[in-house]
Design a protein around this motif. Structure first.
Motif, PDB file in Angstrom:
ATOM      1  N   TRP A 123      66.481 -39.548   1.228  1.00  0.00           N
ATOM      2  CA  TRP A 123      67.462 -38.562   0.757  1.00  0.00           C
ATOM      3  C   TRP A 123      68.426 -39.210  -0.224  1.00  0.00           C
ATOM      4  CZ3 TRP A 123      71.991 -36.368   4.090  1.00  0.00           C
ATOM      5  CH2 TRP A 123      72.598 -35.310   3.415  1.00  0.00           C
ATOM      6  N   GLY A 124      68.887 -40.408   0.076  1.00  0.00           N
ATOM      7  CA  GLY A 124      69.761 -41.131  -0.856  1.00  0.00           C
ATOM      8  C   GLY A 124      69.062 -41.428  -2.165  1.00  0.00           C
ATOM      9  N   TYR A 125      67.790 -41.808  -2.090  1.00  0.00           N
ATOM     10  CA  TYR A 125      67.027 -42.066  -3.308  1.00  0.00           C
ATOM     11  C   TYR A 125      66.889 -40.787  -4.128  1.00  0.00           C
ATOM     12  CZ  TYR A 125      63.331 -43.563  -6.420  1.00  0.00           C
ATOM     13  OH  TYR A 125      62.608 -43.858  -7.542  1.00  0.00           O
ATOM     14  N   TRP A 126      66.599 -39.684  -3.453  1.00  0.00           N
ATOM     15  CA  TRP A 126      66.454 -38.422  -4.168  1.00  0.00           C
ATOM     16  C   TRP A 126      67.767 -38.016  -4.833  1.00  0.00           C
ATOM     17  CZ3 TRP A 126      68.660 -33.528  -3.390  1.00  0.00           C
ATOM     18  CH2 TRP A 126      68.118 -32.518  -4.179  1.00  0.00           C
ATOM     19  N   LEU A 127      68.880 -38.214  -4.134  1.00  0.00           N
ATOM     20  CA  LEU A 127      70.172 -37.856  -4.718  1.00  0.00           C
ATOM     21  C   LEU A 127      70.493 -38.679  -5.957  1.00  0.00           C
ATOM     22  CD1 LEU A 127      72.445 -37.379  -1.585  1.00  0.00           C
ATOM     23  CD2 LEU A 127      71.680 -35.619  -3.173  1.00  0.00           C
ATOM     24  N   THR A 128      70.119 -39.941  -5.958  1.00  0.00           N
ATOM     25  CA  THR A 128      70.455 -40.800  -7.096  1.00  0.00           C
ATOM     26  C   THR A 128      69.454 -40.705  -8.235  1.00  0.00           C
ATOM     27  OG1 THR A 128      69.356 -42.664  -6.030  1.00  0.00           O
ATOM     28  CG2 THR A 128      71.733 -42.468  -5.726  1.00  0.00           C
ATOM     29  N   HIS A 129      68.245 -40.211  -7.977  1.00  0.00           N
ATOM     30  CA  HIS A 129      67.227 -40.199  -9.030  1.00  0.00           C
ATOM     31  C   HIS A 129      66.732 -38.813  -9.417  1.00  0.00           C
ATOM     32  CE1 HIS A 129      67.065 -44.363  -7.651  1.00  0.00           C
ATOM     33  NE2 HIS A 129      66.695 -44.633  -8.871  1.00  0.00           N
ATOM     34  N   ARG A 130      67.330 -37.776  -8.886  1.00  0.00           N
ATOM     35  CA  ARG A 130      66.876 -36.433  -9.276  1.00  0.00           C
ATOM     36  C   ARG A 130      67.298 -36.150 -10.713  1.00  0.00           C
ATOM     37  NH1 ARG A 130      71.286 -32.729  -6.080  1.00  0.00           N
ATOM     38  NH2 ARG A 130      73.056 -33.843  -6.934  1.00  0.00           N
ATOM     39  N   THR A 131      66.629 -35.217 -11.331  1.00  0.00           N
ATOM     40  CA  THR A 131      66.999 -34.849 -12.689  1.00  0.00           C
ATOM     41  C   THR A 131      68.315 -34.110 -12.643  1.00  0.00           C
ATOM     42  OG1 THR A 131      65.661 -32.867 -12.471  1.00  0.00           O
ATOM     43  CG2 THR A 131      64.653 -34.732 -13.601  1.00  0.00           C
ATOM     44  N   GLY A 132      69.147 -34.363 -13.584  1.00  0.00           N
ATOM     45  CA  GLY A 132      70.450 -33.743 -13.626  1.00  0.00           C
ATOM     46  C   GLY A 132      71.533 -34.604 -12.999  1.00  0.00           C
ATOM     47  N   ALA A 133      71.142 -35.629 -12.281  1.00  0.00           N
ATOM     48  CA  ALA A 133      72.139 -36.525 -11.695  1.00  0.00           C
ATOM     49  C   ALA A 133      72.678 -37.426 -12.801  1.00  0.00           C
ATOM     50  CB  ALA A 133      71.523 -37.371 -10.591  1.00  0.00           C
ATOM     51  N   PRO A 134      73.970 -37.652 -12.817  1.00  0.00           N
ATOM     52  CA  PRO A 134      74.522 -38.515 -13.866  1.00  0.00           C
ATOM     53  C   PRO A 134      74.039 -39.944 -13.699  1.00  0.00           C
ATOM     54  CG  PRO A 134      76.196 -37.983 -12.256  1.00  0.00           C
ATOM     55  CD  PRO A 134      74.981 -37.178 -11.906  1.00  0.00           C
ATOM     56  N   ARG A 135      73.525 -40.487 -14.763  1.00  0.00           N
ATOM     57  CA  ARG A 135      73.016 -41.853 -14.739  1.00  0.00           C
ATOM     58  C   ARG A 135      74.116 -42.766 -15.246  1.00  0.00           C
ATOM     59  NH1 ARG A 135      69.501 -44.847 -18.544  1.00  0.00           N
ATOM     60  NH2 ARG A 135      68.610 -46.525 -17.329  1.00  0.00           N
ATOM     61  N   THR A 136      74.405 -43.778 -14.484  1.00  0.00           N
ATOM     62  CA  THR A 136      75.453 -44.702 -14.895  1.00  0.00           C
ATOM     63  C   THR A 136      74.890 -45.618 -15.966  1.00  0.00           C
ATOM     64  OG1 THR A 136      74.842 -46.184 -13.104  1.00  0.00           O
ATOM     65  CG2 THR A 136      76.631 -44.652 -12.682  1.00  0.00           C
TER      66      THR A 136
END
Length: 118
Positions: free
Chosen positions: A63-76
């Motif tokens: 779930w954490g991986y999905w939250l950080t790598h889903r499309t639309g998530a801000p990429r640092t």
């Protein structure tokens, strides 16, 4: 906290907690096999609880991986991801002889173009 970090930490904590159950169950099964005696009654229960905790930990980490790598998530942005980043380092830019002097910028008015006003 950054997006998904809580899930990663929860998953890691659950993996740690699973070490309280799984090794004991495996030890009970191994001892029973080596001595030829039946396994204790709580060994299957400990193993089931440990495996359930491990599956929950895997779900939290996923779930954490999905939250950080889903499309639309801000990429640092990372400096290593910038293809022009080496040009910002001293010694990696263009030669000083190739650069145009800032005073000779084509958009800047020349002194003879001005009539004394700014």
């Amino acid at each position: 906290m950054k997006l998904g970090v809580k899930q990663y930490l929860a998953g890691l904590a659950l993996l740690f907690v699973s070490t309280l159950f799984v090794p004991q169950a495996v030890s009970d099964f191994a001892r029973a096999e080596s001595t030829g005696t039946p396994a204790p009654a709580e060994a299957p229960l400990l193993l089931a609880i440990g495996l359930l905790i491990i599956l929950t930990a895997a779900a939290c980490i996923g779930w954490g991986y999905w939250l950080t790598h889903r499309t639309g998530a801000p990429r640092t942005p990372h400096p290593e991801d910038d293809p022009d980043e080496p040009l910002l380092r001293p010694g990696y830019g263009p030669d000083p002889s190739d650069r145009q002097d800032w005073r000779e910028n084509s958009l800047r008015r020349r002194d003879q173009d001005t009539d004394g006003r700014f």
